[in-house]
Design a protein around this motif. Structure first.
Motif, PDB file in Angstrom:
ATOM      1  N   ALA A 186      17.737 -20.652 -23.585  1.00 18.79           N
ATOM      2  CA  ALA A 186      16.440 -19.976 -23.503  1.00 18.79           C
ATOM      3  C   ALA A 186      15.370 -20.734 -24.279  1.00 18.79           C
ATOM      4  O   ALA A 186      14.217 -20.833 -23.841  1.00 18.79           O
ATOM      5  CB  ALA A 186      16.561 -18.548 -24.024  1.00 18.79           C
ATOM      6  N   ASP A 187      15.735 -21.270 -25.439  1.00 15.53           N
ATOM      7  CA  ASP A 187      14.773 -22.008 -26.256  1.00 15.53           C
ATOM      8  C   ASP A 187      14.231 -23.213 -25.500  1.00 15.53           C
ATOM      9  O   ASP A 187      13.034 -23.522 -25.568  1.00 15.53           O
ATOM     10  CB  ASP A 187      15.458 -22.447 -27.555  1.00 15.53           C
ATOM     11  N   LEU A 188      15.073 -23.888 -24.756  1.00 17.13           N
ATOM     12  CA  LEU A 188      14.647 -25.057 -23.977  1.00 17.13           C
ATOM     13  C   LEU A 188      13.871 -24.631 -22.730  1.00 17.13           C
ATOM     14  O   LEU A 188      12.795 -25.157 -22.437  1.00 17.13           O
ATOM     15  CB  LEU A 188      15.873 -25.884 -23.582  1.00 17.13           C
ATOM     16  N   LEU A 189      14.403 -23.669 -21.994  1.00 20.36           N
ATOM     17  CA  LEU A 189      13.768 -23.235 -20.747  1.00 20.36           C
ATOM     18  C   LEU A 189      12.378 -22.662 -20.991  1.00 20.36           C
ATOM     19  O   LEU A 189      11.431 -22.973 -20.260  1.00 20.36           O
ATOM     20  CB  LEU A 189      14.640 -22.186 -20.054  1.00 20.36           C
ATOM     21  N   ALA A 190      12.256 -21.813 -22.012  1.00 21.83           N
ATOM     22  CA  ALA A 190      10.977 -21.153 -22.277  1.00 21.83           C
ATOM     23  C   ALA A 190       9.889 -22.168 -22.611  1.00 21.83           C
ATOM     24  O   ALA A 190       8.726 -21.998 -22.221  1.00 21.83           O
ATOM     25  CB  ALA A 190      11.134 -20.148 -23.413  1.00 21.83           C
ATOM     26  N   GLN A 191      10.250 -23.222 -23.323  1.00 25.25           N
ATOM     27  CA  GLN A 191       9.251 -24.226 -23.683  1.00 25.25           C
ATOM     28  C   GLN A 191       8.781 -25.014 -22.467  1.00 25.25           C
ATOM     29  O   GLN A 191       7.582 -25.138 -22.221  1.00 25.25           O
ATOM     30  CB  GLN A 191       9.836 -25.202 -24.710  1.00 25.25           C
ATOM     31  N   ILE A 192       9.727 -25.545 -21.707  1.00 26.91           N
ATOM     32  CA  ILE A 192       9.354 -26.485 -20.648  1.00 26.91           C
ATOM     33  C   ILE A 192       8.798 -25.760 -19.431  1.00 26.91           C
ATOM     34  O   ILE A 192       8.067 -26.347 -18.626  1.00 26.91           O
ATOM     35  CB  ILE A 192      10.566 -27.370 -20.296  1.00 26.91           C
ATOM     36  N   ALA A 193       9.108 -24.468 -19.295  1.00 27.18           N
ATOM     37  CA  ALA A 193       8.547 -23.680 -18.193  1.00 27.18           C
ATOM     38  C   ALA A 193       7.189 -23.078 -18.543  1.00 27.18           C
ATOM     39  O   ALA A 193       6.527 -22.503 -17.673  1.00 27.18           O
ATOM     40  CB  ALA A 193       9.509 -22.567 -17.799  1.00 27.18           C
ATOM     41  N   ASP A 194       6.768 -23.200 -19.800  1.00 24.07           N
ATOM     42  CA  ASP A 194       5.486 -22.647 -20.244  1.00 24.07           C
ATOM     43  C   ASP A 194       4.355 -23.175 -19.358  1.00 24.07           C
ATOM     44  O   ASP A 194       4.277 -24.374 -19.072  1.00 24.07           O
ATOM     45  CB  ASP A 194       5.244 -23.055 -21.700  1.00 24.07           C
ATOM     46  N   ARG A 195       3.470 -22.294 -18.927  1.00 26.39           N
ATOM     47  CA  ARG A 195       2.402 -22.717 -18.026  1.00 26.39           C
ATOM     48  C   ARG A 195       1.435 -23.692 -18.688  1.00 26.39           C
ATOM     49  O   ARG A 195       0.701 -24.405 -17.996  1.00 26.39           O
ATOM     50  CB  ARG A 195       1.636 -21.499 -17.494  1.00 26.39           C
ATOM     51  N   TYR A 196       1.408 -23.739 -20.013  1.00 25.63           N
ATOM     52  CA  TYR A 196       0.576 -24.704 -20.725  1.00 25.63           C
ATOM     53  C   TYR A 196       1.419 -25.730 -21.474  1.00 25.63           C
ATOM     54  O   TYR A 196       0.963 -26.309 -22.463  1.00 25.63           O
ATOM     55  CB  TYR A 196      -0.351 -23.978 -21.706  1.00 25.63           C
ATOM     56  N   TYR A 197       2.634 -25.950 -21.011  1.00 25.42           N
ATOM     57  CA  TYR A 197       3.542 -26.856 -21.713  1.00 25.42           C
ATOM     58  C   TYR A 197       2.938 -28.242 -21.907  1.00 25.42           C
ATOM     59  O   TYR A 197       3.017 -28.808 -23.001  1.00 25.42           O
ATOM     60  CB  TYR A 197       4.851 -26.966 -20.932  1.00 25.42           C
TER      61      TYR A 197
END
Length: 303
Positions: A186-197
């Motif tokens: 989740a820590d990895l997915l949430a970051q890279i999927a962030d709309r402003y990543y």
């Protein structure tokens, strides 16, 4: 007229902490009807106060990348993976799910400075902040959860240490190991999927500079290496070390949201594709790259 294609942020916005808290509790209550939620709600309130400088003895969070929104996004991604696994027939006790979610909630609080620590920002604690997070978690949950329960939460938090294989963690049970894998994924997915990543990578570089993280000479260098980092570090960690537990994300969206897609995977693909288009061509300076962002540059970033 065709219906618009659903996107990740159409359902829960991690910038809205209250919305994330409600979604988390609704999911737990769906599978555990007797769920009361006192421990999670109290911990959520304490962590929110901590990030915003309202917790006694601590400064407000001043890491612009690892902020409260990031924490909420990881809590949300963790509980979504738990949901998908439960739908798929995996058997977890309510207490085990709670531990995984609490680990997500506390995983980055070690980046927050104490009130008397006025030098720099919390980014200086990047290396090793997980153990500081664990110490704060224990202080909050002392007398609320047993020492063994706290140890389980601590082991889950250690799954977010990118430089360490989760195989090094001596989990008390296979279910707690899976909770750790949920959080690490989740820590990895949430970051890279962030709309402003992509924009936030400039803020991440600032944190890396203060923490003296090697491997990136400039913000441009970080951008240029991001796709390789995803393919050669993130995907290997997700697929091999965390045993592809991210596959449960699709079951969350299909069963709870009626969307037969993994919207995290789609968001990540869009981010990386757009990054590739930004870096293509003859632009080789940061100012030129910033001009190609559709949403503009990060106002707090200084070229």
């Amino acid at each position: 007229m065709r219906e618009p294609t659903p996107k990740l942020y159409d359902f829960v916005d991690p910038a809205d902490g209250e919305c994330v808290r409600r979604e988390t509790e609704e999911i737990l209550r769906e599978f555990f009807p007797d769920y009361e939620g006192v421990i999670f709600r109290n911990a959520f309130e304490d962590v929110e106060k901590l990030f915003f400088g309202l917790y006694p003895g601590y400064r407000a969070s001043n890491t612009k990348y690892h902020d409260f929104e990031h924490t909420c996004s990881v809590v949300l991604a963790t509980v979504r993976l738990i949901y998908g696994a439960l739908v798929d027939g995996e058997s977890f006790a309510e207490e085990e799910c709670l531990k995984g979610i609490l680990a997500a909630l506390f995983h980055d609080v070690g980046l927050i400075q104490t009130a008397d620590d006025t030098m720099g920002t919390g980014a200086k604690y990047t290396v090793g902040h997980e153990e500081r997070s664990i110490m704060f978690m224990r202080s909050i949950l002392d007398g609320v959860m047993s020492r063994d329960d706290q140890d389980d939460i601590a082991d889950c938090i250690r799954c977010t240490i990118l430089a360490m294989s989760p195989s090094k963690v001596a989990f008390a049970s296979e279910n707690i190991r899976t909770m750790g894998y949920f959080l690490g994924s989740a820590d990895l997915l949430a970051q890279i999927a962030d709309r402003y990543y992509l924009e936030k990578l400039f803020l991440l570089f600032e944190e890396f500079q203060e923490a003296r993280i090697p491997g990136y000479d400039s913000a441009m260098d970080l951008l240029a290496k991001t796709s390789t980092f995803y393919q050669e570090v993130v995907r290997i960690r997700l697929d091999k070390e965390f045993l592809r537990v991210d596959r449960y994300m699709e079951l969350y969206f299909s069963n709870r949201r009626g969307v037969d897609k993994d919207l995290y995977s789609e968001a990540i693909d869009r981010n990386l594709s757009y990054l590739e288009s930004i870096l293509s061509g003859d632009i080789d300076d940061l100012e030129g790259v910033l001009s190609r962002f559709r949403r503009g540059s990060i106002p707090t970033y200084t070229i």
